[in-house]
Design a protein around this motif. Structure first.
Motif, short mmCIF file in Angstrom:
data_model
loop_
_atom_site.label_atom_id
_atom_site.label_comp_id
_atom_site.label_asym_id
_atom_site.label_seq_id
_atom_site.Cartn_x
_atom_site.Cartn_y
_atom_site.Cartn_z
N LYS A 1 58.66 25.99 48.50
CA LYS A 1 59.64 27.03 48.80
C LYS A 1 60.70 27.09 47.71
CE LYS A 1 57.82 28.06 52.75
NZ LYS A 1 56.94 29.20 52.83
N LYS A 2 60.83 25.99 46.96
CA LYS A 2 61.82 25.94 45.89
C LYS A 2 61.13 26.31 44.57
CE LYS A 2 65.38 23.13 43.82
NZ LYS A 2 66.07 21.85 43.79
N LEU A 3 61.44 27.49 44.07
CA LEU A 3 60.82 27.97 42.84
C LEU A 3 61.66 27.57 41.64
CD1 LEU A 3 59.81 31.55 44.04
CD2 LEU A 3 58.45 29.44 44.07
N LYS A 4 60.98 27.43 40.49
CA LYS A 4 61.70 27.09 39.27
C LYS A 4 61.17 27.92 38.12
CE LYS A 4 58.81 23.09 38.23
NZ LYS A 4 58.78 21.66 37.95
N LYS A 5 61.96 28.00 37.09
CA LYS A 5 61.61 28.76 35.90
C LYS A 5 60.25 28.31 35.37
CE LYS A 5 63.71 30.34 31.64
NZ LYS A 5 64.90 30.34 30.82
N GLY A 6 59.39 29.28 35.06
CA GLY A 6 58.06 28.97 34.56
C GLY A 6 56.98 29.05 35.62
N ASP A 7 57.37 29.15 36.90
CA ASP A 7 56.39 29.24 37.97
C ASP A 7 55.65 30.57 37.93
OD1 ASP A 7 56.96 26.77 39.03
OD2 ASP A 7 58.15 27.53 40.72
N VAL A 8 54.39 30.54 38.34
CA VAL A 8 53.61 31.74 38.60
C VAL A 8 53.37 31.73 40.11
CG1 VAL A 8 51.46 32.98 38.18
CG2 VAL A 8 52.48 31.60 36.35
N VAL A 9 53.95 32.70 40.81
CA VAL A 9 53.93 32.72 42.26
C VAL A 9 52.91 33.76 42.72
CG1 VAL A 9 55.29 33.00 44.35
CG2 VAL A 9 56.35 32.05 42.29
N ILE A 10 51.92 33.32 43.46
CA ILE A 10 50.85 34.19 43.91
C ILE A 10 51.02 34.50 45.39
CG2 ILE A 10 48.35 34.33 44.30
CD1 ILE A 10 47.99 32.78 41.72
N GLY A 11 51.03 35.80 45.70
CA GLY A 11 51.10 36.23 47.09
C GLY A 11 52.50 36.46 47.61
N GLN A 12 53.49 36.42 46.76
CA GLN A 12 54.86 36.70 47.16
C GLN A 12 55.40 37.78 46.23
OE1 GLN A 12 55.86 32.13 47.55
NE2 GLN A 12 57.63 33.36 48.06
N GLY A 13 56.48 38.37 46.61
CA GLY A 13 57.08 39.42 45.80
C GLY A 13 57.02 40.75 46.53
N SER A 14 57.54 41.76 45.90
CA SER A 14 57.61 43.08 46.51
C SER A 14 56.23 43.69 46.69
CB SER A 14 58.47 44.00 45.63
OG SER A 14 58.40 45.33 46.12
N THR A 15 55.96 44.19 47.89
CA THR A 15 54.69 44.86 48.17
C THR A 15 54.89 46.35 48.43
OG1 THR A 15 54.86 44.34 50.53
CG2 THR A 15 53.67 42.76 49.13
N GLU A 16 56.11 46.81 48.27
CA GLU A 16 56.43 48.21 48.54
C GLU A 16 55.57 49.14 47.69
OE1 GLU A 16 60.20 51.27 48.24
OE2 GLU A 16 60.58 49.11 48.29
N GLY A 17 54.90 50.07 48.35
CA GLY A 17 54.10 51.07 47.66
C GLY A 17 52.72 50.62 47.21
N LEU A 18 52.35 49.39 47.50
CA LEU A 18 51.05 48.89 47.07
C LEU A 18 49.97 49.28 48.07
CD1 LEU A 18 51.90 45.28 45.82
CD2 LEU A 18 51.57 47.36 44.47
N THR A 19 48.81 49.65 47.56
CA THR A 19 47.66 49.95 48.41
C THR A 19 46.92 48.66 48.73
OG1 THR A 19 46.29 50.37 46.47
CG2 THR A 19 47.42 52.27 47.44
N GLU A 20 45.85 48.77 49.50
CA GLU A 20 45.13 47.59 50.00
C GLU A 20 44.73 46.60 48.91
OE1 GLU A 20 41.13 46.51 52.54
OE2 GLU A 20 41.90 48.54 52.56
N ASP A 21 44.09 47.07 47.85
CA ASP A 21 43.68 46.18 46.75
C ASP A 21 44.67 46.22 45.59
OD1 ASP A 21 41.40 45.17 47.96
OD2 ASP A 21 40.13 46.79 47.22
N GLY A 22 45.80 46.87 45.80
CA GLY A 22 46.80 46.99 44.74
C GLY A 22 47.55 45.70 44.53
N PHE A 23 48.21 45.62 43.38
CA PHE A 23 48.97 44.42 43.06
C PHE A 23 50.16 44.81 42.19
CE2 PHE A 23 45.93 45.07 39.68
CZ PHE A 23 46.68 44.86 38.53
#
Length: 119
Positions: free
Chosen positions: A44-66
């Motif tokens: 849950k504690k992120l740090k500089k340099g991380d690549v975070v998969i599956g989190q972030g803004s999903t606004e406007g994304l379609t089913e297979d969109g990213f």
């Protein structure tokens, strides 16, 4: 890499099999490119340099969109659902890290090259 240790990590905070597959794919290809094995972690504690998969803004994304987005030195690969994070990782690998895929010829198949003389 610094002193032989990776300075980044791949963060996955979901039980989604697609997110886990996306993390494994990214880890595999970054390792092939750089000989660095980025750890895949839950945090849950992120740090500089991380690549975070599956989190972030999903606004406007379609089913297979990213969406590939960065903020505070952290790269977020977010998904509209289904295979979005996997598509995002593939896009990252191909467009930003120069990964190209080639198909292997099965042993029972033959590959024929036709040589043309261009004068």
């Amino acid at each position: 890499m610094r002193d032989g240790k990776p300075q980044s990590r791949i963060v996955v905070n979901s039980d989604s099999p697609v997110d886990r597959r996306a993390a494994d794919l990214l880890q595999d290809f970054v390792g092939r490119i750089s000989d660095a094995k980025l750890p895949v972690v839950e945090s849950k504690k992120l740090k500089k340099g991380d690549v975070v998969i599956g989190q972030g803004s999903t606004e406007g994304l379609t089913e297979d969109g990213f969406r590939l987005d960065d903020g505070d030195g952290i790269l977020y690969i977010s998904s509209g659902g289904d295979k979005g994070t996997l598509n995002g990782v593939v896009q990252l690998l191909e467009d930003y890290l120069g990964v190209q895929y080639y198909a292997a010829v099965a042993e029972d198949e033959s590959l024929q090259l036709i040589v043309y003389n261009h004068l």
